[in-house]
Enzyme design. Structure first.
Site, short mmCIF file in Angstrom:
data_model
loop_
_atom_site.label_atom_id
_atom_site.label_comp_id
_atom_site.label_asym_id
_atom_site.label_seq_id
_atom_site.Cartn_x
_atom_site.Cartn_y
_atom_site.Cartn_z
N ASN A 150 -3.61 -27.21 -56.66
CA ASN A 150 -4.05 -28.19 -55.66
C ASN A 150 -3.45 -27.99 -54.28
O ASN A 150 -3.93 -28.55 -53.31
CB ASN A 150 -3.73 -29.62 -56.14
CG ASN A 150 -2.29 -29.78 -56.54
OD1 ASN A 150 -1.78 -29.09 -57.42
ND2 ASN A 150 -1.59 -30.66 -55.88
N GLN A 184 -8.90 -30.08 -59.72
CA GLN A 184 -9.38 -29.47 -58.46
C GLN A 184 -10.53 -28.49 -58.70
O GLN A 184 -11.07 -27.94 -57.74
CB GLN A 184 -8.24 -28.76 -57.73
CG GLN A 184 -7.12 -29.69 -57.27
CD GLN A 184 -7.52 -30.63 -56.13
OE1 GLN A 184 -8.54 -30.44 -55.47
NE2 GLN A 184 -6.70 -31.65 -55.90
N SER A 206 -11.08 -35.61 -62.82
CA SER A 206 -10.88 -36.88 -62.11
C SER A 206 -12.03 -37.11 -61.14
O SER A 206 -12.39 -36.20 -60.38
CB SER A 206 -9.54 -36.83 -61.37
OG SER A 206 -9.36 -38.01 -60.63
N ALA A 207 -12.58 -38.33 -61.15
CA ALA A 207 -13.80 -38.61 -60.38
C ALA A 207 -13.61 -38.51 -58.87
O ALA A 207 -14.51 -38.07 -58.15
CB ALA A 207 -14.32 -40.00 -60.74
N CYS A 331 0.40 -36.55 -53.74
CA CYS A 331 1.14 -37.22 -54.81
C CYS A 331 2.62 -36.92 -54.80
O CYS A 331 3.40 -37.65 -55.36
CB CYS A 331 0.58 -36.82 -56.17
SG CYS A 331 -1.17 -37.05 -56.25
#
Ligand code: PLP
Length: 392
Positions: A150, A184, A206-207, A331
């Site tokens: 990412n 990703q 992940s949406a 994050c």
């Protein structure tokens, strides 16, 4: 001009997704486990969404389990395998460049006595495959290596690692499970669970990274693999993930995946064009930089070190021109303040290169005009700070 170049942190929802979620929350708000007709209607929407998300993994709908985010899906995979196989072995192999959603559960397991091996990376963030191969032994229960990094966008050799795992299992009668965090990659790369990724057992998505809503994730679980749940309760998601499903958000995830997969090649081509334009623009305008993203990395990410300038300062300066970028992973931006990105550290970049790193992350909504504007503002900001700079 407002230029959003932080799409690896999160994306803007597709208009169609936003409209669908609005409609769903207004009209299909029943609990999908309710036995009345409104519940059945909601359940039907859940089924439709499951089919659409399955498209992103080329999976069967029964292999998709919805969660509250990518982090939860990876936690479910890692803690689930660790619990299920704790009597068979304690070794878990991963990489040093994972997202905290994988790093942190592994740290916790290490504290509980698991033997966690973290494979190092080269200057392009690729894992040391020989080290990985020799780390696999009869005590190994899980391998967890991300599909796309990412921070720098390196596409990891997931197919090869899967083949290595399956060959070891076949030769030694073991049942090592392979998990990949593909947050990703989903919606940008074909994640073919029946083809190239047929040796991968668990895949996280992940949406909100593919123009869907925040707070919705999924775990692909290969048919036949049984995991103990992280959350126990009402037994939703076939007992693997209790809690009333977020039907509206999940429907948005389904539509976003469908739209991404329908236009996969065109979107990738557009992002590749924009990323290359940004990279070439920066390379021709500025000296003393390092392009940290490999040439064949994911189309959406360009990570660049501007030595002699500080990434965080450039970020805020660009913000004053309406350009939104990041210094690495959103994050872990607080945790990494002192030592800098764990990914760039694992790639053995110099301190100056780590301090001067910026991640530009694109989507198909960006334009060539935005990219040219960004190049000119980056040049101004970096030159200005280098002139001022004590820091070189
Ligand atoms: N894994 C990777 C590689 C990510 O980039 C992210 C988000 O930044 C996550 C996991 C976490 O996903 P979520 O925000 O849905 O928990």
């Amino acid at each position: 001009m407002k230029v959003y170049l932080d799409n690896s942190a999160t994306t803007r929802e597709f208009d169609e997704v936003r409209e669908l979620i609005y409609e769903m929350t207004g009209s299909f708000y029943a609990n999908p486990s309710s036995l009345h007709s409104m519940g059945l209607e909601a359940e039907k929407h859940l089924k439709t969404a499951r089919k659409k998300v399955a498209l992103g993994f080329n999976a069967d709908e029964e292999e998709i389990f919805f969660t509250s985010c990518g982090t939860e899906a990876s936690n479910m995979a890692i803690f689930g395998v660790a619990e299920a196989k704790k009597r068979r072995g304690r070794r878990i192999i991963s990489s040093a460049v994972e997202h905290p959603a994988v790093l942190e559960p592994l740290k916790k397991l290490e504290g509980l006595g698991y033997d966690v091996v973290r494979i190092g990376a080269d200057k392009e963030c690729r894992p040391d495959m020989e080290a990985l191969r020799s780390a696999i032994n009869e005590n190994t229960i899980l391998i967890s290596v991300m599909a796309v990094n990412n921070e720098v966008g390196t596409i990891m050799p997931i197919k090869e690692i899967g083949e290595m795992k399956s060959a070891y299992n076949a030769a030694n009668g073991t049942d090592i499970v392979f998990h990949t965090d593909a947050v990703q990659g989903l919606g940008k790369l074909p994640l073919d669970s029946k083809g190239g990724l047929r040796n991968v057992d668990l895949i996280t998505g992940s949406a909100h990274k593919l123009h869907g809503p925040k707070g919705v994730g999924a775990l692909y679980v290969r048919k036949g693999l049984r995991l103990p749940p992280l959350l126990s309760g009402g037994g939703q998601e076939r007992g693997l993930r209790s809690g009333t499903e977020n039907v509206a958000g999940i429907s948005g995830f389904g539509l976003a995946t469908e739209l991404c997969m329908l236009n996969l090649n065109a979107r990738a081509e557009k992002m590749t064009f924009l990323r290359n334009r940004l990279r070439d623009g920066i390379v021709s305008e500025l000296k003393d930089i390092r392009i940290n993203s490999p040439e064949d990395g994911i189309c959406s990410i360009l990570n660049v070190s501007f030595t002699g300038a500080r990434g965080e300062v450039i970020l805020h300066e660009l913000e004053t021109s309406g350009i939104f970028v990041s210094t690495g992973s959103a994050c872990s931006s607080n945790k990494n303040r002192k030592s800098g990105s764990h990914v760039l550290n694992a790639m053995k970049l110099s301190k100056k290169e780590i301090d001067g790193a910026i991640r530009f992350s694109l989507s198909e909504f960006n334009t060539a005009e935005e990219i040219d504007y960004t190049v000119s503002k980056v040049k101004e900001a970096v030159e200005r700070f280098r002139r001022l700079g004590s820091f070189r």
